[in-house]
Design a protein around this motif. Structure first.
Motif, PDB file in Angstrom:
ATOM      1  N   GLU A  69       0.822  -1.209   0.000  1.00 13.63           N
ATOM      2  CA  GLU A  69       0.000   0.000   0.000  1.00 13.63           C
ATOM      3  C   GLU A  69       0.858   1.261   0.000  1.00 13.63           C
ATOM      4  O   GLU A  69       0.543   2.255  -0.659  1.00 13.63           O
ATOM      5  CB  GLU A  69      -0.955  -0.007   1.189  1.00 13.63           C
ATOM      6  CG  GLU A  69      -2.047  -1.053   1.085  1.00 13.63           C
ATOM      7  CD  GLU A  69      -2.937  -0.855  -0.135  1.00 13.63           C
ATOM      8  OE1 GLU A  69      -3.236   0.309  -0.464  1.00 13.63           O
ATOM      9  OE2 GLU A  69      -3.331  -1.863  -0.755  1.00 13.63           O
ATOM     10  N   LEU A  72       2.171   1.594  -3.588  1.00 11.76           N
ATOM     11  CA  LEU A  72       1.156   2.064  -4.534  1.00 11.76           C
ATOM     12  C   LEU A  72       0.886   3.551  -4.368  1.00 11.76           C
ATOM     13  O   LEU A  72       0.739   4.281  -5.356  1.00 11.76           O
ATOM     14  CB  LEU A  72      -0.132   1.262  -4.365  1.00 11.76           C
ATOM     15  CG  LEU A  72      -0.090  -0.201  -4.807  1.00 11.76           C
ATOM     16  CD1 LEU A  72      -1.359  -0.927  -4.382  1.00 11.76           C
ATOM     17  CD2 LEU A  72       0.113  -0.309  -6.312  1.00 11.76           C
ATOM     18  N   SER A 108      -3.425   0.846  -9.340  1.00  6.56           N
ATOM     19  CA  SER A 108      -4.324   0.973  -8.197  1.00  6.56           C
ATOM     20  C   SER A 108      -5.641   1.621  -8.604  1.00  6.56           C
ATOM     21  O   SER A 108      -5.732   2.266  -9.659  1.00  6.56           O
ATOM     22  CB  SER A 108      -3.667   1.822  -7.103  1.00  6.56           C
ATOM     23  OG  SER A 108      -3.558   3.174  -7.539  1.00  6.56           O
ATOM     24  N   ASP A 130      -8.354  -3.732  -9.494  1.00  6.90           N
ATOM     25  CA  ASP A 130      -6.938  -3.366  -9.521  1.00  6.90           C
ATOM     26  C   ASP A 130      -6.061  -4.491  -8.991  1.00  6.90           C
ATOM     27  O   ASP A 130      -6.504  -5.632  -8.824  1.00  6.90           O
ATOM     28  CB  ASP A 130      -6.720  -2.048  -8.761  1.00  6.90           C
ATOM     29  CG  ASP A 130      -6.839  -2.198  -7.241  1.00  6.90           C
ATOM     30  OD1 ASP A 130      -7.265  -3.275  -6.757  1.00  6.90           O
ATOM     31  OD2 ASP A 130      -6.499  -1.225  -6.529  1.00  6.90           O
ATOM     32  N   ARG A 132      -5.132  -5.313  -6.246  1.00 13.77           N
ATOM     33  CA  ARG A 132      -5.541  -5.899  -4.975  1.00 13.77           C
ATOM     34  C   ARG A 132      -6.497  -7.086  -5.133  1.00 13.77           C
ATOM     35  O   ARG A 132      -6.752  -7.787  -4.159  1.00 13.77           O
ATOM     36  CB  ARG A 132      -6.213  -4.839  -4.104  1.00 13.77           C
ATOM     37  CG  ARG A 132      -5.350  -3.621  -3.772  1.00 13.77           C
ATOM     38  CD  ARG A 132      -6.164  -2.602  -3.008  1.00 13.77           C
ATOM     39  NE  ARG A 132      -5.400  -1.425  -2.626  1.00 13.77           N
ATOM     40  CZ  ARG A 132      -5.341  -0.304  -3.353  1.00 13.77           C
ATOM     41  NH1 ARG A 132      -5.978  -0.234  -4.516  1.00 13.77           N
ATOM     42  NH2 ARG A 132      -4.638   0.736  -2.930  1.00 13.77           N
ATOM     43  N   TYR A 136      -2.510  -8.812  -4.489  1.00 14.62           N
ATOM     44  CA  TYR A 136      -1.404  -8.120  -5.147  1.00 14.62           C
ATOM     45  C   TYR A 136      -0.702  -8.961  -6.221  1.00 14.62           C
ATOM     46  O   TYR A 136       0.345  -8.562  -6.722  1.00 14.62           O
ATOM     47  CB  TYR A 136      -0.368  -7.618  -4.127  1.00 14.62           C
ATOM     48  CG  TYR A 136      -0.968  -6.716  -3.078  1.00 14.62           C
ATOM     49  CD1 TYR A 136      -1.308  -5.398  -3.367  1.00 14.62           C
ATOM     50  CD2 TYR A 136      -1.221  -7.197  -1.796  1.00 14.62           C
ATOM     51  CE1 TYR A 136      -1.877  -4.580  -2.399  1.00 14.62           C
ATOM     52  CE2 TYR A 136      -1.799  -6.383  -0.824  1.00 14.62           C
ATOM     53  CZ  TYR A 136      -2.120  -5.073  -1.138  1.00 14.62           C
ATOM     54  OH  TYR A 136      -2.691  -4.267  -0.180  1.00 14.62           O
TER      55      TYR A 136
END
Length: 211
Positions: A69, A72, A108, A130, A132, A136
């Motif tokens: 995170e 990103l 993202s 995305d 996620r 990932y």
């Protein structure tokens, strides 16, 4: 065909816009300034991680314990409107497509939102999936494709993947999707249609109409 999955970067806009160049600088900066990788090793490591894992972030997560995170947020902190502007031709082309339209990207959601807003297209996509979507894991791993299909409640044979990266289309084809390659790259037999710009998607759909 009931659903079209669009890649984002260098697919919905031309690579000539050089948006990726801004992200490249941020990735190099993150690797050197945040992770502490010596500058002379950055390029070689990036190439290695890209080849092994599909995206640089996976290599940094696996070998440098990077928080995805944080990565990103840092890498996508770029001035999107400085490189992109509304694309009325693409907007009209997308509006003419009766299929469901979603974005499926290795970037993202926040970055995707900014890009779509700059292009004047945000309201034309029902969802953004995305990096996620599968913990990932990026395209071309099959897991994110399967996760997107599950979220959509769709089967692969009813979907078309639109991409500028041939390797990502290979996975889509192996799963049973139709495939459209955007841009002038060598096309394998797993590419159904090749177009120069995403605005040509209405014409590309003739491939399936004829079938």
């Amino acid at each position: 065909m009931n659903c079209i999955l669009f890649d984002l970067d260098n697919t919905l806009y031309s690579p000539d816009r050089q948006l990726f160049a801004l992200m490249d600088k941020r990735i190099n900066s993150y690797m050197h300034e945040i992770v502490g990788i010596p500058l002379h090793q950055v390029d070689e490591l990036r190439r290695s991680y890209w080849q092994r894992y599909g995206v640089t972030m996976q290599g940094l997560m696996r070998h440098h314990q990077v928080d995805p995170e944080d990565y990103l947020r840092y890498v996508h902190d770029i001035d999107v409107p400085s490189r992109l502007e509304p694309d009325p031709l693409l907007r009209q082309a997308l509006l003419s497509l009766p299929q469901r339209r979603v974005v499926f990207t290795n970037s993202s959601i926040c970055h995707s939102e900014r890009v779509l807003q700059a292009l004047g297209l945000r309201d034309l996509f029902e969802e953004i999936y995305d990096i996620r979507i599968a913990d990932y894991l990026p395209k071309p791993y099959p897991d994110p494709y399967r996760a997107v299909l599950e979220k959509l409640g769709a089967v692969a044979s009813d979907c078309i993947m639109v991409e500028d990266t041939p390797e990502n289309l290979l996975t889509a084809k192996q799963l049973g999707m139709g495939t459209v390659l955007v841009g002038q790259r060598d096309r394998g037999d797993y590419v159904d249609v090749q177009i120069d710009h995403a605005a040509q998607m209405p014409e590309a759909m003739n491939f399936w109409s004829a079938a």
